[in-house]
Design a protein around this motif. Sequence first.
Motif, PDB file in Angstrom:
ATOM      1  N   GLY A 153      30.906   2.561  18.319  1.00 19.13           N
ATOM      2  CA  GLY A 153      30.597   1.131  18.302  1.00 19.13           C
ATOM      3  C   GLY A 153      31.255   0.408  19.465  1.00 19.13           C
ATOM      4  N   LEU A 154      32.489   0.752  19.758  1.00 24.29           N
ATOM      5  CA  LEU A 154      33.205   0.153  20.877  1.00 24.29           C
ATOM      6  C   LEU A 154      32.541   0.518  22.201  1.00 24.29           C
ATOM      7  CD1 LEU A 154      35.601  -1.467  21.907  1.00 24.29           C
ATOM      8  CD2 LEU A 154      36.950   0.627  21.839  1.00 24.29           C
ATOM      9  N   ALA A 155      32.170   1.764  22.353  1.00 26.01           N
ATOM     10  CA  ALA A 155      31.505   2.203  23.579  1.00 26.01           C
ATOM     11  C   ALA A 155      30.169   1.476  23.768  1.00 26.01           C
ATOM     12  CB  ALA A 155      31.287   3.713  23.557  1.00 26.01           C
ATOM     13  N   ALA A 156      29.422   1.336  22.681  1.00 29.82           N
ATOM     14  CA  ALA A 156      28.145   0.628  22.757  1.00 29.82           C
ATOM     15  C   ALA A 156      28.352  -0.834  23.142  1.00 29.82           C
ATOM     16  CB  ALA A 156      27.414   0.728  21.422  1.00 29.82           C
ATOM     17  N   GLU A 157      29.380  -1.448  22.593  1.00 29.09           N
ATOM     18  CA  GLU A 157      29.685  -2.845  22.920  1.00 29.09           C
ATOM     19  C   GLU A 157      30.067  -2.993  24.388  1.00 29.09           C
ATOM     20  OE1 GLU A 157      32.702  -6.390  21.481  1.00 29.09           O
ATOM     21  OE2 GLU A 157      32.378  -4.668  20.176  1.00 29.09           O
ATOM     22  N   MET A 158      30.816  -2.043  24.910  1.00 30.61           N
ATOM     23  CA  MET A 158      31.214  -2.087  26.316  1.00 30.61           C
ATOM     24  C   MET A 158      29.997  -1.952  27.234  1.00 30.61           C
ATOM     25  SD  MET A 158      34.726   0.151  26.072  1.00 30.61           S
ATOM     26  CE  MET A 158      34.934   0.299  27.829  1.00 30.61           C
ATOM     27  N   LYS A 176      28.628  -4.943  29.753  1.00 33.27           N
ATOM     28  CA  LYS A 176      28.429  -4.696  31.186  1.00 33.27           C
ATOM     29  C   LYS A 176      27.000  -5.038  31.591  1.00 33.27           C
ATOM     30  CE  LYS A 176      28.817  -1.333  34.828  1.00 33.27           C
ATOM     31  NZ  LYS A 176      29.003   0.019  35.253  1.00 33.27           N
ATOM     32  N   ALA A 177      26.029  -4.687  30.780  1.00 34.05           N
ATOM     33  CA  ALA A 177      24.631  -4.983  31.083  1.00 34.05           C
ATOM     34  C   ALA A 177      24.382  -6.491  31.127  1.00 34.05           C
ATOM     35  CB  ALA A 177      23.709  -4.325  30.052  1.00 34.05           C
TER      36      ALA A 177
END
Length: 60
Positions: free
Chosen positions: A13-18, A22-23
């Motif tokens: 979830g954290l990786a997806a949020e990052m 960025k996008a």
Amino acid sequence: MDKMKVSYEAMLGLAAEMVLDKAVVEFRTQRLYQAIDKALATGDKDTFRRLTDELKTLHA
């Protein structure tokens, strides 16, 4: 085992949020550059200053 699964899901979830953050920043930056170019082309100093300030804030 359940504790590892929860930790793994939290990391995903954290990786997806990052990635999403960025996008969004890249998209907004591109739009600001386009608007800044337009303000320069038309000689709109006020809009240019406002947009460059926004761009600086975005990347601060």
